[in-house]
Scaffold this motif. Sequence first.
Motif, PDB file in Angstrom:
ATOM      1  N   LYS A   1      -1.544   3.638   2.185  1.00  0.00           N
ATOM      2  CA  LYS A   1      -1.306   3.701   3.638  1.00  0.00           C
ATOM      3  C   LYS A   1       0.104   4.199   3.951  1.00  0.00           C
ATOM      4  O   LYS A   1       0.452   4.467   5.090  1.00  0.00           O
ATOM      5  CB  LYS A   1      -1.497   2.325   4.269  1.00  0.00           C
ATOM      6  CG  LYS A   1      -2.930   1.826   4.181  1.00  0.00           C
ATOM      7  CD  LYS A   1      -3.089   0.500   4.887  1.00  0.00           C
ATOM      8  CE  LYS A   1      -4.520   0.008   4.731  1.00  0.00           C
ATOM      9  NZ  LYS A   1      -4.764  -1.229   5.450  1.00  0.00           N
ATOM     10  N   ASN A   2       0.930   4.236   2.907  1.00  0.00           N
ATOM     11  CA  ASN A   2       2.314   4.713   3.064  1.00  0.00           C
ATOM     12  C   ASN A   2       2.627   5.644   1.892  1.00  0.00           C
ATOM     13  O   ASN A   2       2.512   5.233   0.739  1.00  0.00           O
ATOM     14  CB  ASN A   2       3.296   3.537   3.042  1.00  0.00           C
ATOM     15  CG  ASN A   2       3.005   2.559   4.171  1.00  0.00           C
ATOM     16  OD1 ASN A   2       3.330   2.809   5.316  1.00  0.00           O
ATOM     17  ND2 ASN A   2       2.369   1.449   3.832  1.00  0.00           N
TER      18      ASN A   2
ATOM     19  N   ASN B   1      -5.554   2.150  -2.277  1.00  0.00           N
ATOM     20  CA  ASN B   1      -5.697   2.319  -0.837  1.00  0.00           C
ATOM     21  C   ASN B   1      -4.312   2.630  -0.246  1.00  0.00           C
ATOM     22  O   ASN B   1      -3.599   1.744   0.217  1.00  0.00           O
ATOM     23  CB  ASN B   1      -6.291   1.028  -0.247  1.00  0.00           C
ATOM     24  CG  ASN B   1      -6.452   1.116   1.243  1.00  0.00           C
ATOM     25  OD1 ASN B   1      -6.412   2.204   1.826  1.00  0.00           O
ATOM     26  ND2 ASN B   1      -6.621  -0.031   1.890  1.00  0.00           N
TER      27      ASN B   1
ATOM     28  N   SER C   1      -7.267  10.947   2.033  1.00  0.00           N
ATOM     29  CA  SER C   1      -8.421  11.801   2.320  1.00  0.00           C
ATOM     30  C   SER C   1      -7.992  13.045   3.118  1.00  0.00           C
ATOM     31  O   SER C   1      -8.748  14.012   3.206  1.00  0.00           O
ATOM     32  CB  SER C   1      -9.508  11.032   3.037  1.00  0.00           C
ATOM     33  OG  SER C   1      -9.027  10.636   4.282  1.00  0.00           O
TER      34      SER C   1
ATOM     35  N   TYR D   1       2.154   3.983   7.588  1.00  0.00           N
ATOM     36  CA  TYR D   1       1.175   3.216   8.367  1.00  0.00           C
ATOM     37  C   TYR D   1      -0.013   4.080   8.798  1.00  0.00           C
ATOM     38  O   TYR D   1      -0.323   4.205   9.976  1.00  0.00           O
ATOM     39  CB  TYR D   1       1.846   2.584   9.604  1.00  0.00           C
ATOM     40  CG  TYR D   1       3.077   1.774   9.249  1.00  0.00           C
ATOM     41  CD1 TYR D   1       2.951   0.593   8.521  1.00  0.00           C
ATOM     42  CD2 TYR D   1       4.346   2.201   9.602  1.00  0.00           C
ATOM     43  CE1 TYR D   1       4.079  -0.147   8.172  1.00  0.00           C
ATOM     44  CE2 TYR D   1       5.480   1.472   9.253  1.00  0.00           C
ATOM     45  CZ  TYR D   1       5.338   0.303   8.533  1.00  0.00           C
ATOM     46  OH  TYR D   1       6.444  -0.418   8.187  1.00  0.00           O
ATOM     47  N   LYS D   2      -0.655   4.712   7.835  1.00  0.00           N
ATOM     48  CA  LYS D   2      -1.813   5.550   8.157  1.00  0.00           C
ATOM     49  C   LYS D   2      -2.960   5.168   7.223  1.00  0.00           C
ATOM     50  O   LYS D   2      -2.798   5.198   6.006  1.00  0.00           O
ATOM     51  CB  LYS D   2      -1.413   7.017   7.954  1.00  0.00           C
ATOM     52  CG  LYS D   2      -2.391   7.963   8.570  1.00  0.00           C
ATOM     53  CD  LYS D   2      -1.858   9.378   8.550  1.00  0.00           C
ATOM     54  CE  LYS D   2      -2.894  10.292   9.156  1.00  0.00           C
ATOM     55  NZ  LYS D   2      -2.800  11.649   8.708  1.00  0.00           N
ATOM     56  N   ASP D   3      -4.111   4.805   7.818  1.00  0.00           N
ATOM     57  CA  ASP D   3      -5.266   4.437   6.997  1.00  0.00           C
ATOM     58  C   ASP D   3      -5.857   5.667   6.326  1.00  0.00           C
ATOM     59  O   ASP D   3      -5.824   6.760   6.887  1.00  0.00           O
ATOM     60  CB  ASP D   3      -6.338   3.760   7.871  1.00  0.00           C
ATOM     61  CG  ASP D   3      -5.928   2.338   8.226  1.00  0.00           C
ATOM     62  OD1 ASP D   3      -5.325   1.672   7.371  1.00  0.00           O
ATOM     63  OD2 ASP D   3      -6.176   1.925   9.374  1.00  0.00           O
ATOM     64  N   ASP D   4      -6.438   5.449   5.161  1.00  0.00           N
ATOM     65  CA  ASP D   4      -7.159   6.485   4.436  1.00  0.00           C
ATOM     66  C   ASP D   4      -6.354   7.790   4.335  1.00  0.00           C
ATOM     67  O   ASP D   4      -6.888   8.894   4.505  1.00  0.00           O
ATOM     68  CB  ASP D   4      -8.496   6.747   5.154  1.00  0.00           C
ATOM     69  CG  ASP D   4      -9.518   7.310   4.181  1.00  0.00           C
ATOM     70  OD1 ASP D   4      -9.262   7.256   2.960  1.00  0.00           O
ATOM     71  OD2 ASP D   4     -10.548   7.829   4.640  1.00  0.00           O
ATOM     72  N   LEU D   5      -5.106   7.616   4.055  1.00  0.00           N
ATOM     73  CA  LEU D   5      -4.160   8.733   4.074  1.00  0.00           C
ATOM     74  C   LEU D   5      -4.504   9.847   3.070  1.00  0.00           C
ATOM     75  O   LEU D   5      -4.433  11.030   3.388  1.00  0.00           O
ATOM     76  CB  LEU D   5      -2.803   8.097   3.763  1.00  0.00           C
ATOM     77  CG  LEU D   5      -1.502   8.805   3.874  1.00  0.00           C
ATOM     78  CD1 LEU D   5      -0.408   7.785   4.084  1.00  0.00           C
ATOM     79  CD2 LEU D   5      -1.204   9.630   2.689  1.00  0.00           C
TER      80      LEU D   5
ATOM     81  N   LYS E   1      -6.893   8.427  -5.649  1.00  0.00           N
ATOM     82  CA  LYS E   1      -7.771   8.225  -4.489  1.00  0.00           C
ATOM     83  C   LYS E   1      -8.810   7.130  -4.747  1.00  0.00           C
ATOM     84  O   LYS E   1      -9.134   6.350  -3.863  1.00  0.00           O
ATOM     85  CB  LYS E   1      -8.473   9.555  -4.184  1.00  0.00           C
ATOM     86  CG  LYS E   1      -8.684   9.767  -2.710  1.00  0.00           C
ATOM     87  CD  LYS E   1      -9.187  11.158  -2.449  1.00  0.00           C
ATOM     88  CE  LYS E   1      -9.959  11.153  -1.147  1.00  0.00           C
ATOM     89  NZ  LYS E   1     -10.790  12.308  -0.986  1.00  0.00           N
TER      90      LYS E   1
ATOM     91  N   ASN F   1       0.841  -1.214   0.000  1.00  0.00           N
ATOM     92  CA  ASN F   1       0.000   0.000   0.000  1.00  0.00           C
ATOM     93  C   ASN F   1       0.871   1.257   0.000  1.00  0.00           C
ATOM     94  O   ASN F   1       0.616   2.220   0.721  1.00  0.00           O
ATOM     95  CB  ASN F   1      -0.930   0.040   1.222  1.00  0.00           C
ATOM     96  CG  ASN F   1      -1.872  -1.133   1.254  1.00  0.00           C
ATOM     97  OD1 ASN F   1      -1.556  -2.163   1.852  1.00  0.00           O
ATOM     98  ND2 ASN F   1      -2.993  -1.016   0.573  1.00  0.00           N
TER      99      ASN F   1
END
Length: 250
Positions: free
Chosen positions: A226-227, A224, A244, A238-242, A220, A185
């Motif tokens: 995350k990095n 997906n 947005s 390591y961040k979800d929905d980065l 977008k 990701n």
Amino acid sequence: MKHITLIKGGFSNCYLIKEEDTLILVDVGSSNEVKEIMKRLSDSSDNKRRQPIVIISTHFHIDHIAGISYLLCNFPDAEVAFYKKVKDFLTRKEKLSIPSIMSWFGNLPPVYLRQERHIPSLIEIKKDDRVGIPLPLLRRKVSLKYEVNHWLEDGDTIPHAGDWRVISTPGHTPDSACLWCEKDNALISGDTIINMAGKGELNLFCCDYLKEKESFSKLKSFFNVKNLYPGHGNPIEYKDDLLSEVKIRK
Ligand SMILES: [Zn+2]
Ligand SMILES: [Zn+2]
């Protein structure tokens, strides 16, 4: 991520990616970064395994490509890959696009003042390639001292590294591309998304902001992320929905 290392020492971020059988070097923007890469590789066993080395850039701007021929002096067998749009500049079919004057004065200085290297030494600059300069009198300087081994299409995988794909993201420049790794990701965003304020922002120093917004919407909706590994500023990991939270000017 453990296998993606940020190499500093130039005007832009350079990334060293260690995949199982390949080393990928992204955006080698200065000879100073090359020295740092050499140091990192001589400390590890990677260099001795003689795996293929691929040099790739997110776009044809001097701060992302100036170290390539110096790197090739040290790794003559490394293969150079570019997104196919760069060919239009090299064959002089198209001139390098130039961001507006407003952009040069308003949007570029805040980015550069955040870099570690403001004024490189003359010796260093001598080793750097002087191509890919988006200025009226210098935009025609496109001759490379090396051969390009791979011309990649939108969606192609990076040679010897099937987990990484090239994604065309015009806007900052017509040839801008991001590099995407689905299994991690991870997105290397070049100058499309930079990170000066902590959450990432669409680069205002660009040739066509509307196109850049379109490219961002594509990223977008399809990926997906995350990095994020931007061309300027710190990586976000390591961040979800980065995406947005990435700042976009309306
Ligand atoms: Zn750029
Ligand atoms: Zn840049």
